[in-house]
Motif scaffolding. Structure first.
Motif, PDB file in Angstrom:
ATOM      1  N   GLU A 180       1.233  -1.104   0.021  1.00 53.06           N
ATOM      2  CA  GLU A 180       0.092  -0.242  -0.231  1.00 53.06           C
ATOM      3  C   GLU A 180       0.607   1.369  -0.292  1.00 53.06           C
ATOM      4  O   GLU A 180       0.543   2.135  -0.659  1.00 53.06           O
ATOM      5  N   ASP A 181       1.770   1.505   1.052  1.00 53.36           N
ATOM      6  CA  ASP A 181       2.103   2.512   0.960  1.00 53.36           C
ATOM      7  C   ASP A 181       4.182   3.019   0.212  1.00 53.36           C
ATOM      8  O   ASP A 181       3.974   3.891   0.800  1.00 53.36           O
ATOM      9  N   GLY A 182       4.181   1.812  -0.104  1.00 53.50           N
ATOM     10  CA  GLY A 182       5.151   1.643  -1.148  1.00 53.50           C
ATOM     11  C   GLY A 182       6.846   1.630  -0.099  1.00 53.50           C
ATOM     12  O   GLY A 182       7.640   1.443  -0.950  1.00 53.50           O
ATOM     13  N   THR A 183       6.695   1.842   0.803  1.00 53.11           N
ATOM     14  CA  THR A 183       8.397   1.443   1.443  1.00 53.11           C
ATOM     15  C   THR A 183       8.077  -0.659   1.337  1.00 53.11           C
ATOM     16  O   THR A 183       7.650  -1.517   1.458  1.00 53.11           O
ATOM     17  N   GLU A 184       9.287  -0.807   1.967  1.00 53.99           N
ATOM     18  CA  GLU A 184      10.091  -2.045   2.081  1.00 53.99           C
ATOM     19  C   GLU A 184      10.951  -1.464   2.811  1.00 53.99           C
ATOM     20  O   GLU A 184      11.659  -1.097   3.136  1.00 53.99           O
ATOM     21  N   GLY A 185      10.443  -2.750   3.952  1.00 57.97           N
ATOM     22  CA  GLY A 185      12.068  -3.090   4.706  1.00 57.97           C
ATOM     23  C   GLY A 185      11.493  -1.938   6.569  1.00 57.97           C
ATOM     24  O   GLY A 185      11.095  -0.736   6.118  1.00 57.97           O
ATOM     25  N   ALA A 186      12.459  -2.419   7.079  1.00 58.85           N
ATOM     26  CA  ALA A 186      12.729  -1.000   8.051  1.00 58.85           C
ATOM     27  C   ALA A 186      13.917  -0.789   8.640  1.00 58.85           C
ATOM     28  O   ALA A 186      14.518  -1.964   8.378  1.00 58.85           O
ATOM     29  N   VAL A 187      14.298  -0.039   9.368  1.00 57.94           N
ATOM     30  CA  VAL A 187      15.722   0.230  10.040  1.00 57.94           C
ATOM     31  C   VAL A 187      15.375   0.835  11.200  1.00 57.94           C
ATOM     32  O   VAL A 187      14.418   1.938  11.337  1.00 57.94           O
ATOM     33  N   TYR A 188      16.254   0.768  11.844  1.00 61.19           N
ATOM     34  CA  TYR A 188      15.820   1.321  13.354  1.00 61.19           C
ATOM     35  C   TYR A 188      18.100   0.576  14.289  1.00 61.19           C
ATOM     36  O   TYR A 188      17.785  -0.570  14.141  1.00 61.19           O
ATOM     37  N   LYS A 189      18.218   1.958  14.514  1.00 58.46           N
ATOM     38  CA  LYS A 189      19.317   1.806  14.809  1.00 58.46           C
ATOM     39  C   LYS A 189      20.529   1.547  13.436  1.00 58.46           C
ATOM     40  O   LYS A 189      20.618   1.354  12.449  1.00 58.46           O
ATOM     41  N   ASN A 190      20.920   0.036  14.275  1.00 56.52           N
ATOM     42  CA  ASN A 190      22.174  -0.964  13.379  1.00 56.52           C
ATOM     43  C   ASN A 190      21.015  -1.408  13.347  1.00 56.52           C
ATOM     44  O   ASN A 190      21.176  -3.091  12.876  1.00 56.52           O
ATOM     45  N   VAL A 191      19.544  -1.652  13.598  1.00 51.12           N
ATOM     46  CA  VAL A 191      18.634  -3.075  13.133  1.00 51.12           C
ATOM     47  C   VAL A 191      18.129  -2.560  11.184  1.00 51.12           C
ATOM     48  O   VAL A 191      17.525  -1.717  10.608  1.00 51.12           O
ATOM     49  N   ILE A 192      18.309  -3.597  10.466  1.00 50.96           N
ATOM     50  CA  ILE A 192      18.414  -3.484   8.859  1.00 50.96           C
ATOM     51  C   ILE A 192      17.343  -5.034   8.833  1.00 50.96           C
ATOM     52  O   ILE A 192      17.576  -6.214   9.482  1.00 50.96           O
ATOM     53  N   ALA A 193      15.846  -5.008   8.320  1.00 54.61           N
ATOM     54  CA  ALA A 193      14.357  -5.857   8.351  1.00 54.61           C
ATOM     55  C   ALA A 193      14.490  -5.687   6.987  1.00 54.61           C
ATOM     56  O   ALA A 193      14.121  -4.418   6.234  1.00 54.61           O
ATOM     57  N   SER A 194      13.946  -6.508   6.471  1.00 52.13           N
ATOM     58  CA  SER A 194      13.600  -6.610   4.606  1.00 52.13           C
ATOM     59  C   SER A 194      12.714  -8.050   4.450  1.00 52.13           C
ATOM     60  O   SER A 194      12.818  -9.055   4.899  1.00 52.13           O
ATOM     61  N   TYR A 195      11.649  -7.992   3.452  1.00 52.79           N
ATOM     62  CA  TYR A 195      11.542  -9.095   2.904  1.00 52.79           C
ATOM     63  C   TYR A 195      12.127  -9.885   2.033  1.00 52.79           C
ATOM     64  O   TYR A 195      11.324 -10.605   1.478  1.00 52.79           O
ATOM     65  N   SER A 196      13.122  -9.385   1.859  1.00 55.45           N
ATOM     66  CA  SER A 196      13.698 -10.460   0.615  1.00 55.45           C
ATOM     67  C   SER A 196      14.362 -11.153   0.936  1.00 55.45           C
ATOM     68  O   SER A 196      15.381 -11.369   1.728  1.00 55.45           O
ATOM     69  N   HIS A 197      14.294 -12.446  -0.005  1.00 55.92           N
ATOM     70  CA  HIS A 197      14.432 -13.278  -0.248  1.00 55.92           C
ATOM     71  C   HIS A 197      15.513 -13.619  -1.265  1.00 55.92           C
ATOM     72  O   HIS A 197      15.358 -12.453  -1.554  1.00 55.92           O
ATOM     73  N   GLY A 198      16.286 -14.007  -1.294  1.00 57.18           N
ATOM     74  CA  GLY A 198      16.523 -14.670  -3.367  1.00 57.18           C
ATOM     75  C   GLY A 198      17.904 -14.953  -3.445  1.00 57.18           C
ATOM     76  O   GLY A 198      17.776 -15.676  -4.289  1.00 57.18           O
ATOM     77  N   SER A 199      18.745 -15.468  -2.395  1.00 54.80           N
ATOM     78  CA  SER A 199      19.171 -14.698  -1.129  1.00 54.80           C
ATOM     79  C   SER A 199      19.202 -13.200  -1.377  1.00 54.80           C
ATOM     80  O   SER A 199      19.902 -12.498  -2.224  1.00 54.80           O
ATOM     81  N   LEU A 200      18.503 -12.186   0.085  1.00 56.59           N
ATOM     82  CA  LEU A 200      19.190 -10.500  -0.723  1.00 56.59           C
ATOM     83  C   LEU A 200      20.600 -10.410  -0.400  1.00 56.59           C
ATOM     84  O   LEU A 200      20.204  -9.698  -1.087  1.00 56.59           O
ATOM     85  N   LEU A 201      21.496 -10.325   0.516  1.00 57.54           N
ATOM     86  CA  LEU A 201      22.732 -10.201   0.309  1.00 57.54           C
ATOM     87  C   LEU A 201      23.510 -10.467  -0.881  1.00 57.54           C
ATOM     88  O   LEU A 201      24.225  -9.668  -1.787  1.00 57.54           O
ATOM     89  N   PRO A 202      23.959 -11.519  -1.427  1.00 62.85           N
ATOM     90  CA  PRO A 202      24.604 -11.724  -2.579  1.00 62.85           C
ATOM     91  C   PRO A 202      24.742 -11.413  -3.742  1.00 62.85           C
ATOM     92  O   PRO A 202      25.030 -10.431  -4.336  1.00 62.85           O
ATOM     93  N   LYS A 203      23.546 -10.727  -4.414  1.00 62.75           N
ATOM     94  CA  LYS A 203      23.096 -10.173  -4.576  1.00 62.75           C
ATOM     95  C   LYS A 203      23.226  -8.555  -5.069  1.00 62.75           C
ATOM     96  O   LYS A 203      23.355  -7.621  -5.751  1.00 62.75           O
TER      97      LYS A 203
END
Lengths: 246, 480
Positions: A180-203
């Motif tokens: 709905e709101d065009g956002t993906e994932g979240a950041v708070y202090k040094n926490v990074i959160a995401s819905y991305s699998h894939g894996s996320l980091l290699p690519k």
């Protein structure tokens, strides 16, 4: 002996091991290795206490419903306070999908039943019937050199962000947090959160390096500089993702 | 053939099949699809009174079906079976749409007709009741195309639903905790097969340090009823082993039919001696198709044929004879058959999910003739559009051959997977799909004399490669 080293905590690897999240650990290890930085991966599972001072990076992935229900109970009752403290102290976390949801206040099932979660992140999630499945592209301002993140999402939860967290990225294609709101994932202090699998980091080596920098900066001082490293093969994969987009 | 509707459906399906074959098409699903459209009870009526064995589960269906079929063919049966991959209701109906031909041929040759059907897990819930099989084999439960099914437990529910619509003898894999749980409320008609505990070796891991640091994903580490981590006495691979739960006391059931082999011998090379054991017998044989997963396929096929023999009272299906016939099974193209080209060879192992790729890599890593690995990855709907599962596979703990190749529409994902496994970039060659065939020829050229190039494609990349190979080497197409 290498001058630098990182200890990575892999939370519940024997239960949360879906959609290639294991690749994120490999990415930390691989790209740290390119800089001659040693990594040690520690698995932490059910019933084991979380000793927050032991780890430089904590990885928290996703699983199937049955496994996630087991994890949620252990997370809240056994590891809960220590994980919340670690988050507030600015320790580095990467949380994907189910791990992301479980860091929030609650998960509301389709029947209205609210399941309490850890409350380390100011977010909540509502379960819906239809799943968001497919390749995704996001724009992430944290990544200065190349802000594009490629991923694959597969989730039925819709996550909404509270005031104290900011989104990780803007959705370019795919659904992201809630469609709905065009956002993906979240950041708070040094926490990074995401819905991305894939894996996320290699690519997304820029994101890997960003997280490594956070962790090394915390451990060896703010002025720690992560040397550039080769990303030829990551770039090949990124080029293919760009051209295969329909 | 009861109703007019079914008779009409039968004629129409036959006509469609005939026309498609004239056009050179496979005709493996459409005739059945139309038959069911015309007569929704088509399968039920056609299957009535037939001897049927079904095979379902996430992995090993095709190979087990192949093994059972070959054993029965070797024992006086005319075997009607669905074409590999055509394992939904439509494919099964297509098999029955040729029933008259099956009956005629069986009669002419003086053989007994039996249907051996591979059935997709989700389809099993719908068609098992219509088939009333004599024997239902359930192979295993591993993650497979999760973007289609969503959850492993859902898959098991489908199998469970199907089993309850039959009164068949149920053959379950004792070593798979997820599958063995299907015995509950069905104890009287359940038989277990499995690997002898003394033969279980853990995962044939060669790089122990790496395997410890980042253990491969397992699909069932915990007891699902009491959420307690299973204790294992011995393990073979994945979540297979002699599990037990301290809380509820659930544990691996003693298999009525088990297979023993010397765990110090490699299952990657042909001819591993096997001993099949059961009540009142212990018979010798050899593993006809290399690979530790094929030991499970072999023991399930052995159990299926001897159980079927018991039910129909056929003394030709004695343990001795079944073990002998099983030992003589030839691998099928795309399932480990080695194709000789000059002084070297190649073979294809279809890999569709994490455990399939894990077992294939493990087999090649310890095959004495491995001259290279060629991985192909596509992400079409039939493959599953999500390729993230390649990261769930433990490449890190295995010692792969020096020559590594990758291609397919998602070659770049596989390339990155290989690079991140620490394989060393100078060992890896890669090409996008249009150059895949050229690279295959180069790879075969680079393969040392006497060695074999192992090709590991997923579903649609195999279809593309198969077409090329059939043309180039004038091979008999295994699809037909």
């Amino acid at each position: 002996m290498s001058k630098y080293s990182l200890r990575i905590c892999h939370l519940y690897p024997d239960l949360l091991n879906l959609y290639g999240d294991r690749g994120n650990i490999l990415a930390f290890t691989f790209r740290a290795g390119l800089r001659d930085i040693e990594t040690e991966v520690v698995a932490l599972s059910m019933g084991q206490p979380f000793e927050k001072d032991q780890y430089d990076i904590v990885f928290f992935g996703g699983g199937q419903d049955a496994e996630q229900n087991m994890v949620r109970r252990d997370l809240v009752s056994v590891k809960g306070p220590a994980v919340r403290e670690a988050v507030e102290e600015g320790r580095v976390f990467l949380c994907i999908c189910g791990g992301y949801q479980m860091m929030g206040h609650y998960y509301q099932e389709q029947n209205g039943n609210k399941i309490d979660c850890l409350g380390a992140l100011d977010i909540y999630t509502e379960g819906k019937k239809d799943r968001f499945i497919g390749n995704t592209e996001y724009h992430c301002d944290l990544l200065v050199n190349d802000p594009v993140i490629y991923g694959f999402e597969n989730h039925s939860g819709r996550t909404y962000l509270g005031d104290s967290v900011r989104p990780l990225a803007k959705v370019v294609s795919g659904k992201g947090n809630n469609g709905e709101d065009g956002t993906e994932g979240a950041v708070y202090k040094n926490v990074i959160a995401s819905y991305s699998h894939g894996s996320l980091l290699p690519k997304n080596p820029e994101l890997t390096d960003h997280i490594l920098t956070l962790a090394l900066g915390r451990k060896y001082g703010e002025d720690f500089v992560l040397e550039p490293a080769d990303k030829t093969f990551e770039e090949i994969a990124r080029k293919e993702m760009k051209s295969c987009k329909k | 053939m009861g109703s007019f509707r079914v008779g009409f459906a039968f004629v129409v399906a036959g006509g469609i099949r005939f026309s498609l074959r004239l056009l050179g098409k496979g005709a493996t699903a459409l005739p059945g699809k139309v038959a069911i459209k015309i007569a929704p009870r088509f399968i039920w009526e056609m299957a009535d009174g037939r001897d049927i064995i079904t095979i379902t589960g996430t992995n090993g269906k095709t190979t087990t079906t192949h093994m059972i079929s070959e054993i029965l063919r070797n024992s006086g049966y005319y075997v009607a079976t669905n074409v590999s991959g055509a394992n939904l209701a439509s494919g099964i109906a297509t098999t029955f749409a040729q029933e008259r031909r099956h009956i005629k041929r069986a009669k002419r040759k003086g053989l007994k007709l039996v249907y051996v059907l591979e059935i997709d897990e989700a389809a099993f819930a719908k068609v098992a009741g219509d088939l009333s099989p004599k024997v239902c084999v359930v192979t295993n439960l591993f993650r497979d195309q999760l973007d289609r099914f969503g959850e492993l437990l859902y898959t098991r529910d489908c199998i469970e639903k199907g089993l309850d619509l039959t009164d068949a003898k149920i053959l379950l894999n004792a070593d798979d905790s997820m599958i063995a749980a299907l015995r509950k409320n069905r104890e009287a008609r359940t038989l277990f097969y499995g690997v002898d505990e003394q033969s279980m070796t853990q995962n044939n891991v060669t790089n122990v340090a790496m395997a410890k640091a980042l253990p491969a994903s397992s699909d069932a580490e915990y007891c699902l009823s009491c959420k307690r981590k299973y204790d294992y006495g011995a393990r073979s691979f994945g979540h297979f082993g002699t599990y037990s739960c301290e809380t509820c006391g659930d544990s691996r059931q003693n298999p009525q039919i088990s297979v023993y082999f010397d765990p110090s011998m490699s299952s990657s090379d042909p001819g591993l001696p096997l001993t099949f054991q059961g009540k009142g017998f212990s018979v010798e044989g050899v593993l006809p198709i290399p690979g530790s997963h094929n030991i499970y396929n072999a023991v399930s096929a052995f159990a299926a044929c001897s159980t079927f023999g018991d039910i129909v009272g056929d003394s030709d299906l004695s343990p001795e004879h079944v073990a002998l016939a099983l030992s003589q099974v030839q691998p099928a193209f795309g399932r480990m058959e080695k194709i000789q080209v000059g002084d070297k060879s190649f073979c294809i192992l279809l890999v569709k999910n994490p455990v399939g790729l894990d077992r294939a890599l493990s087999m090649v890593a310890s095959a004495s003739d491995a001259g290279g690995i060629y991985l192909l990855l596509n992400s079409n709907i039939a493959d599953g559009t999500d390729v993230s599962w390649i990261w769930d596979v433990d490449f890190e703990s295995k010692t792969l051959p020096d020559q590594l190749y990758c291609s397919g529409e998602r070659y770049a994902d596989m390339l990155l997977r290989l690079v991140y496994s620490g394989a060393g970039t100078d060992r890896i060659r890669y090409a996008a799909m249009p150059e895949a065939f050229k690279m295959f020829e180069d790879a075969l050229d680079a393969c040392a004399p006497g060695k074999c190039l192992y090709i590991l494609p997923n579903y649609t990349s195999m279809l593309a490669l198969r077409e090329f190979l059939v043309r180039k080497y004038r091979l008999k197409d295994f699809w037909r």
